[in-house]
Design a protein around this motif. Structure first.
Motif, PDB file in Angstrom:
ATOM      1  N   LEU A 389      24.479  27.071  -4.759  1.00  0.00           N
ATOM      2  CA  LEU A 389      24.724  25.635  -4.735  1.00  0.00           C
ATOM      3  C   LEU A 389      26.205  25.389  -4.435  1.00  0.00           C
ATOM      4  CD1 LEU A 389      22.697  23.305  -5.287  1.00  0.00           C
ATOM      5  CD2 LEU A 389      23.715  23.110  -7.570  1.00  0.00           C
ATOM      6  N   PRO A 390      26.535  24.445  -3.545  1.00  0.00           N
ATOM      7  CA  PRO A 390      27.934  24.111  -3.295  1.00  0.00           C
ATOM      8  C   PRO A 390      28.591  23.532  -4.548  1.00  0.00           C
ATOM      9  CG  PRO A 390      26.518  23.247  -1.574  1.00  0.00           C
ATOM     10  CD  PRO A 390      25.614  23.707  -2.670  1.00  0.00           C
ATOM     11  N   ILE A 391      29.867  23.800  -4.703  1.00  0.00           N
ATOM     12  CA  ILE A 391      30.585  23.325  -5.879  1.00  0.00           C
ATOM     13  C   ILE A 391      30.593  21.796  -5.929  1.00  0.00           C
ATOM     14  CG2 ILE A 391      32.852  23.238  -6.982  1.00  0.00           C
ATOM     15  CD1 ILE A 391      33.364  26.029  -6.090  1.00  0.00           C
ATOM     16  N   SER A 392      30.614  21.157  -4.781  1.00  0.00           N
ATOM     17  CA  SER A 392      30.620  19.692  -4.751  1.00  0.00           C
ATOM     18  C   SER A 392      29.376  19.119  -5.410  1.00  0.00           C
ATOM     19  CB  SER A 392      30.736  19.197  -3.307  1.00  0.00           C
ATOM     20  OG  SER A 392      29.661  19.715  -2.513  1.00  0.00           O
ATOM     21  N   PRO A 400      32.312  15.703 -15.815  1.00  0.00           N
ATOM     22  CA  PRO A 400      32.701  14.340 -16.196  1.00  0.00           C
ATOM     23  C   PRO A 400      33.621  13.707 -15.140  1.00  0.00           C
ATOM     24  CG  PRO A 400      33.908  15.946 -17.498  1.00  0.00           C
ATOM     25  CD  PRO A 400      32.883  16.706 -16.736  1.00  0.00           C
ATOM     26  N   GLN A 401      34.147  14.553 -14.236  1.00  0.00           N
ATOM     27  CA  GLN A 401      34.971  14.075 -13.121  1.00  0.00           C
ATOM     28  C   GLN A 401      34.315  14.551 -11.816  1.00  0.00           C
ATOM     29  OE1 GLN A 401      39.290  14.830 -13.786  1.00  0.00           O
ATOM     30  NE2 GLN A 401      38.633  15.758 -15.729  1.00  0.00           N
ATOM     31  N   PRO A 402      33.249  13.920 -11.403  1.00  0.00           N
ATOM     32  CA  PRO A 402      32.462  14.415 -10.271  1.00  0.00           C
ATOM     33  C   PRO A 402      33.234  14.528  -8.959  1.00  0.00           C
ATOM     34  CG  PRO A 402      31.821  12.179 -10.864  1.00  0.00           C
ATOM     35  CD  PRO A 402      32.713  12.663 -11.941  1.00  0.00           C
ATOM     36  N   ASN A 403      34.320  13.834  -8.815  1.00  0.00           N
ATOM     37  CA  ASN A 403      35.090  13.895  -7.567  1.00  0.00           C
ATOM     38  C   ASN A 403      36.203  14.943  -7.605  1.00  0.00           C
ATOM     39  OD1 ASN A 403      33.591  11.785  -6.381  1.00  0.00           O
ATOM     40  ND2 ASN A 403      34.862  10.249  -7.436  1.00  0.00           N
ATOM     41  N   ASN A 404      36.403  15.545  -8.776  1.00  0.00           N
ATOM     42  CA  ASN A 404      37.461  16.551  -8.916  1.00  0.00           C
ATOM     43  C   ASN A 404      36.872  17.935  -8.669  1.00  0.00           C
ATOM     44  OD1 ASN A 404      39.649  18.153  -9.616  1.00  0.00           O
ATOM     45  ND2 ASN A 404      40.198  16.889 -11.393  1.00  0.00           N
ATOM     46  N   ILE A 405      36.811  18.329  -7.411  1.00  0.00           N
ATOM     47  CA  ILE A 405      36.196  19.608  -7.032  1.00  0.00           C
ATOM     48  C   ILE A 405      37.016  20.782  -7.557  1.00  0.00           C
ATOM     49  CG2 ILE A 405      35.310  20.975  -5.107  1.00  0.00           C
ATOM     50  CD1 ILE A 405      33.962  18.253  -5.532  1.00  0.00           C
ATOM     51  N   SER A 410      37.617  25.578 -11.032  1.00  0.00           N
ATOM     52  CA  SER A 410      38.374  26.271 -12.079  1.00  0.00           C
ATOM     53  C   SER A 410      37.493  26.530 -13.304  1.00  0.00           C
ATOM     54  CB  SER A 410      39.592  25.432 -12.479  1.00  0.00           C
ATOM     55  OG  SER A 410      40.276  26.027 -13.559  1.00  0.00           O
ATOM     56  N   TYR A 411      36.664  25.545 -13.652  1.00  0.00           N
ATOM     57  CA  TYR A 411      35.771  25.695 -14.805  1.00  0.00           C
ATOM     58  C   TYR A 411      34.744  26.803 -14.556  1.00  0.00           C
ATOM     59  CZ  TYR A 411      32.350  24.506 -18.413  1.00  0.00           C
ATOM     60  OH  TYR A 411      31.488  24.564 -19.483  1.00  0.00           O
ATOM     61  N   LEU A 412      34.163  26.836 -13.369  1.00  0.00           N
ATOM     62  CA  LEU A 412      33.191  27.883 -13.027  1.00  0.00           C
ATOM     63  C   LEU A 412      33.839  29.253 -13.055  1.00  0.00           C
ATOM     64  CD1 LEU A 412      31.333  26.108 -10.084  1.00  0.00           C
ATOM     65  CD2 LEU A 412      30.438  26.538 -12.371  1.00  0.00           C
ATOM     66  N   THR A 413      35.062  29.343 -12.566  1.00  0.00           N
ATOM     67  CA  THR A 413      35.785  30.617 -12.574  1.00  0.00           C
ATOM     68  C   THR A 413      35.988  31.118 -14.000  1.00  0.00           C
ATOM     69  OG1 THR A 413      36.946  30.025 -10.533  1.00  0.00           O
ATOM     70  CG2 THR A 413      37.899  31.783 -11.866  1.00  0.00           C
ATOM     71  N   ALA A 435      33.443  25.777  -1.655  1.00  0.00           N
ATOM     72  CA  ALA A 435      32.893  27.103  -1.930  1.00  0.00           C
ATOM     73  C   ALA A 435      31.498  26.970  -2.526  1.00  0.00           C
ATOM     74  CB  ALA A 435      33.814  27.850  -2.875  1.00  0.00           C
ATOM     75  N   ILE A 436      30.779  28.083  -2.526  1.00  0.00           N
ATOM     76  CA  ILE A 436      29.389  28.089  -3.000  1.00  0.00           C
ATOM     77  C   ILE A 436      29.276  28.981  -4.231  1.00  0.00           C
ATOM     78  CG2 ILE A 436      27.019  28.756  -2.427  1.00  0.00           C
ATOM     79  CD1 ILE A 436      27.676  28.096   0.471  1.00  0.00           C
ATOM     80  N   LEU A 437      28.561  28.514  -5.222  1.00  0.00           N
ATOM     81  CA  LEU A 437      28.263  29.323  -6.405  1.00  0.00           C
ATOM     82  C   LEU A 437      26.913  29.990  -6.193  1.00  0.00           C
ATOM     83  CD1 LEU A 437      29.110  30.061  -9.368  1.00  0.00           C
ATOM     84  CD2 LEU A 437      27.591  28.206 -10.096  1.00  0.00           C
ATOM     85  N   ARG A 438      26.914  31.322  -6.156  1.00  0.00           N
ATOM     86  CA  ARG A 438      25.676  32.069  -5.939  1.00  0.00           C
ATOM     87  C   ARG A 438      25.286  32.750  -7.256  1.00  0.00           C
ATOM     88  NH1 ARG A 438      23.096  33.210  -1.537  1.00  0.00           N
ATOM     89  NH2 ARG A 438      24.885  32.564  -0.248  1.00  0.00           N
TER      90      ARG A 438
END
Length: 524
Positions: A389-392, A400-405, A410-413, A435-438
């Motif tokens: 899924l794309p990070i966007s 809580p900040q949907p526009n702050n990609i 950083s959170y996923l990392t 980027a994409i989260l796989r």
């Protein structure tokens, strides 16, 4: 060193002026204190039992003032005695000094300087708990427990509880390395560690599972001598040994509640959940203890942190108690339901609405961790639907900040780095896209993939634990068969000889000879 050699050594010290050559110490008492154990003579269990009981009786009949004033300076007798060899005389003499000092000099915090951590007598206490003979201590349980309580008291009065934790923990585990028999000392240490917020210091005890309660010798047809070989500690830690204070139902609940809170402080959710479940599943009548209610509140929150959803009430929980839990802890169940729905706004509203409750119950920190974990579980739910899924898109659905990609990336990392998410971040082939989260396809893939050797080690660890548990269960069954109640039950239910060679089938007894009926359930 033989008795004669050690007595001569005492005479030399007396001539040098280090101790006073009083008749009582030099001619009668001291040789008796040094006489056990005889060296190099080997003793049978019965002879050892007879001699050490005689020594214990002598020490009990000797006044504390005689032990404390037997030598000049108040500490030389402790220098002569070896705590590893003369365990009982050393213990009684140490307690005589602790209970018989009338020095008016006090440190700033009101504690006698002689007892202050770092002082001479404190060092003597430390030396004793590190070197005492665990077998001899079985014959002076009340005095041994009094010393542990004194150490805890000294740590409390000096505002240095951390200094009291290591010696008490050492003493408990030297007496019973398995820590499998629950005692009042377990509760003492757990409370100390919780008060001092020394969570890590409690693990050497808490990580040992409790399997037994102190046995009641009056209900057993056979009991080994304290100095004999014991398969489990519950056969020498008895209701009459003094190694544990009398236990009440409340003590059992408090220990596991304290333990659960300590594991919460360490964020060991799995172990915390286990300890809290022990509390809420404890046998009860048509009333629920408030200790159980407090455990239930924390149990609901830990279930969300560990599983990401409200957990079903354990099947063995008393139905009346379960209804009481839900009635009193309704705000917690409401919070859990909001968490399950996956509606972030509703969850945040519940957190805000219940702030007074969370603060009053001292659970605000835990509730905030639940709020933080909500986003993580939303991401984990995406794994069940998407392979990548794309990070966007992840930001739109979970942040809580949907526009702050950048914040979402950083959170996923951080989740991947901490081992909370088995996935990888890969750059998009299209520069204009994020980027994409796989997600990892199986547990054998991704950054959290486990090797065959790791799986084998885990399996071996579980096998060892299962074997250990089985051994304790078999020991409990064996001693149940030796209990007087069971033997009487078996005699009454035995079929007459003329009905055949087979005897009546043997069932299980409600009373296991551990004093549970009298002590553990008395407060219910």
């Amino acid at each position: 060193m033989t008795l004669a050699a050690r007595t001569n050594f005492v005479v030399v010290l007396a001539r040098a002026g280090r101790i006073a050559p009083t008749n009582e110490v030099m001619e009668t008492l001291l040789p008796q204190l040094l006489s056990f154990p005889p060296h190099p003579q080997e003793l049978s269990d019965h002879e050892y039992d007879r001699l050490i009981k005689a020594l214990a009786q002598l020490l009990q009949e000797t006044s504390a003032s005689k032990l404390a004033k037997g030598v000049v300076g108040g500490g030389d007798l402790l220098d002569i005695l070896d705590p590893a060899i003369n365990t009982l005389p050393y213990l009684f003499t140490l307690l005589a000094h602790l209970g018989g000092t009338h020095d008016e000099k006090q440190s700033g915090n009101g504690l006698l300087k002689v007892f202050h951590p770092g002082g001479q007598l404190w060092e003597k206490m430390l030396e004793f708990v590190e070197r005492f003979d665990p077998v001899q201590i079985r014959y002076a349980g009340h005095e041994w427990r009094r010393l542990l309580e004194k150490i805890a008291r000294v740590g409390d009065l000096s505002n240095k509880p951390l200094m009291a934790i290591p010696p008490i923990r050492t003493a408990i585990l030297r007496l019973d390395p398995s820590a499998a028999c629950f005692t009042s000392n377990h509760l003492l240490l757990a409370k100390l560690c919780l008060q001092a917020k020394a969570f890590q210091a409690a693990l050497p005890l808490l990580d040992h599972d409790v399997f037994h309660m102190p046995s009641n010798p009056d209900k057993m047809s056979y009991f080994p001598l304290p100095c004999g070989d014991h398969e489990t500690s519950s056969t020498f830690i008895t209701t009459s040994s003094g190694l544990s204070d009398k236990l009440a139902y409340r003590d059992y609940l408090m220990y596991f509640l304290y333990g659960g809170m300590i594991y919460l402080g360490l964020k060991d959710w799995t172990r915390a959940l286990l300890f809290l479940e022990v509390v809420i599943m404890a046998p009860t009548g048509n009333v629920a203890s408030m200790i159980q209610v407090e455990a239930y509140k924390k149990w609901v929150l830990v279930g969300l942190l560990l599983k990401g959803m409200p957990m079903a009430m354990p099947k063995t929980t008393n139905s009346y108690a379960a209804r009481t839990f839900r009635a009193i802890a309704k705000p917690y169940d409401t919070l859990a339901d909001a968490f399950k729905e996956g509606n972030g706004e509703k969850l945040y509203a519940e957190v805000q609405a219940g702030q007074q409750t969370w603060h009053k119950d001292c659970n605000m920190g835990l509730v905030l961790q639940v709020l933080n974990a909500f986003r993580r579980f939303l991401i984990l739910k995406l794994e069940k639907t998407y392979a990548a899924l794309p990070i966007s898109l992840i930001a739109q659905q979970t942040s809580p900040q949907p526009n702050n990609i950048a914040e979402t990336e950083s959170y996923l990392t951080s989740l991947i780095a901490s081992g909370q998410l088995n996935a990888t971040l890969v750059p998009s082939t299209n520069i204009a896209e994020t980027a994409i989260l796989r997600f990892a396809a199986t547990s054998h893939d991704g950054p959290l993939a486990r090797s065959e050797m790791q799986n084998f080690k885990d399996l071996h660890k579980q096998t060892v634990k299962f074997t250990y548990l089985t051994r304790h269960i078999k020991d409990t069954e064996r001693r149940l068969e030796l209990s007087k109640d069971y033997l009487e039950w078996a005699r009454k239910n035995q079929k007459p000889k003329d009905t055949g060679p087979e005897t009546a089938n043997q069932g299980t007894m409600g009373n296991n000879g551990y004093g549970v009926d009298e002590d553990m359930l008395a407060d219910m």
